[in-house]
Design a protein around this motif. Structure first.
Motif, short mmCIF file in Angstrom:
data_model
loop_
_atom_site.label_atom_id
_atom_site.label_comp_id
_atom_site.label_asym_id
_atom_site.label_seq_id
_atom_site.Cartn_x
_atom_site.Cartn_y
_atom_site.Cartn_z
N ARG A 1 24.68 -33.98 20.36
CA ARG A 1 25.52 -34.27 21.52
C ARG A 1 26.37 -33.03 21.80
O ARG A 1 26.92 -32.43 20.89
N THR A 2 26.48 -32.67 23.07
CA THR A 2 27.28 -31.52 23.48
C THR A 2 28.65 -31.98 23.98
O THR A 2 28.90 -33.16 24.18
N LYS A 3 29.52 -31.01 24.22
CA LYS A 3 30.89 -31.28 24.64
C LYS A 3 30.96 -32.12 25.90
O LYS A 3 31.82 -32.98 26.05
N ASP A 4 30.03 -31.89 26.82
CA ASP A 4 30.05 -32.64 28.09
C ASP A 4 29.37 -34.01 27.97
O ASP A 4 29.21 -34.71 28.96
N GLY A 5 28.99 -34.40 26.76
CA GLY A 5 28.37 -35.70 26.54
C GLY A 5 26.86 -35.70 26.67
O GLY A 5 26.20 -36.70 26.41
N GLY A 6 26.31 -34.56 27.06
CA GLY A 6 24.86 -34.44 27.19
C GLY A 6 24.19 -34.31 25.83
O GLY A 6 24.85 -34.26 24.79
N ILE A 7 22.88 -34.27 25.88
CA ILE A 7 22.09 -34.13 24.66
C ILE A 7 21.32 -32.81 24.73
O ILE A 7 20.62 -32.54 25.71
N GLU A 8 21.49 -32.00 23.70
CA GLU A 8 20.77 -30.74 23.58
C GLU A 8 19.61 -30.96 22.62
O GLU A 8 19.76 -31.59 21.58
N GLN A 9 18.43 -30.46 22.98
CA GLN A 9 17.27 -30.60 22.10
C GLN A 9 16.61 -29.24 21.92
O GLN A 9 16.44 -28.49 22.89
N ALA A 10 16.24 -28.95 20.68
CA ALA A 10 15.51 -27.72 20.36
C ALA A 10 14.25 -28.12 19.61
O ALA A 10 14.30 -28.89 18.66
N ASN A 11 13.12 -27.60 20.07
CA ASN A 11 11.83 -27.89 19.46
C ASN A 11 11.34 -26.66 18.71
O ASN A 11 11.37 -25.55 19.25
N GLY A 12 10.92 -26.87 17.49
CA GLY A 12 10.44 -25.76 16.68
C GLY A 12 9.23 -26.13 15.87
O GLY A 12 8.69 -27.24 15.97
N ILE A 13 8.83 -25.19 15.05
CA ILE A 13 7.68 -25.39 14.18
C ILE A 13 8.04 -24.86 12.80
O ILE A 13 8.75 -23.87 12.67
N ALA A 14 7.60 -25.56 11.77
CA ALA A 14 7.83 -25.13 10.39
C ALA A 14 6.48 -24.93 9.72
O ALA A 14 5.60 -25.77 9.81
N LYS A 15 6.36 -23.80 9.05
CA LYS A 15 5.14 -23.50 8.31
C LYS A 15 5.46 -23.57 6.81
O LYS A 15 6.46 -23.03 6.35
N LEU A 16 4.61 -24.28 6.08
CA LEU A 16 4.80 -24.41 4.64
C LEU A 16 4.51 -23.08 3.95
O LEU A 16 3.52 -22.41 4.27
N VAL A 17 5.37 -22.68 3.03
CA VAL A 17 5.16 -21.46 2.27
C VAL A 17 4.16 -21.75 1.16
O VAL A 17 4.33 -22.70 0.39
N GLU A 18 3.12 -20.96 1.13
CA GLU A 18 2.05 -21.16 0.17
C GLU A 18 2.57 -21.14 -1.27
O GLU A 18 3.47 -20.36 -1.59
N ASN A 19 2.04 -22.00 -2.10
CA ASN A 19 2.36 -22.11 -3.53
C ASN A 19 3.82 -22.50 -3.79
O ASN A 19 4.36 -22.18 -4.86
N SER A 20 4.47 -23.16 -2.85
CA SER A 20 5.86 -23.58 -3.05
C SER A 20 5.99 -25.08 -3.30
O SER A 20 7.10 -25.59 -3.40
#
Length: 189
Positions: free
Chosen positions: A90-109
């Protein structure tokens, strides 16, 4: 003559852009080579149990979340070999901020380390540092210790549990005072 001036202006602009690109690249390479004290993660994360919605109950303030004043949450969804990340707040003005991303798994972790990006091609570390055996809360951080989050499956986390997680963060090189409690007053749907 006018075309010559335009070409000259374009050449100067292009030169400046190339210089900025070189400086940015050198800065990124330098940051990648920084040495930090070792940091242990949990032994393993069962990805299918980790997926789903998490509420941010505490975090180290950062510039990329500066617009968020409350009700911050993250949702993780399997997307082939990667994990789709949907962060909302939620932002100061009452709106909703959304961020879309991608996560890659680190090999052998054992799924304990991911590389997350909201602004490709730039990726940041996402390490699972402490995790409830029932996957009800998690401490997430990264080697520089500039970023850290305490997430919970519920909007509120028992104070004693939260203090225990902060104590664990201290053993990993964080300072308890770095973390700020997140307001969770009206969870987003």
């Amino acid at each position: 003559m006018n075309q010559l001036l335009q070409v000259s202006h374009l050449f100067r602009l292009l030169s400046k852009l190339i210089l900025v690109g070189i400086i940015a690249s050198v800065s990124l390479l330098t940051a990648c080579n920084e040495k930090y004290a070792p940091m242990e993660t949990v032994k393993q994360v069962e990805l299918d149990r980790y997926l789903g919605k998490w509420y941010q109950v505490a975090f180290i303030p950062n510039s990329f979340q500066s617009m968020c004043i409350a009700d911050t949450q993250a949702e993780y969804q399997l997307d082939d070999k990667d994990v789709r990340v949907i962060n909302r707040c939620r932002t100061k003005d009452g709106g909703i901020e959304q961020a879309n991303g991608i996560a890659k798994l680190v090999e052998n972790s054992n799924n304990t380390k991911l590389r997350v990006s909201f602004f490709r091609p730039f990726y940041g570390n996402y390490w699972v540092l402490d995790l409830d055996p029932n996957y009800q809360w998690v401490l997430v951080g990264e080697p520089s210790r500039k970023y850290g989050w305490i997430l919970s499956r519920t909007p509120q986390l028992d104070s004693a549990i939260q203090q225990s997680i902060l104590k664990k963060a201290e053993t990993l090189g964080y300072q308890r005072s770095q973390f700020q409690v997140s307001a969770q007053s009206n969870p987003l749907k």
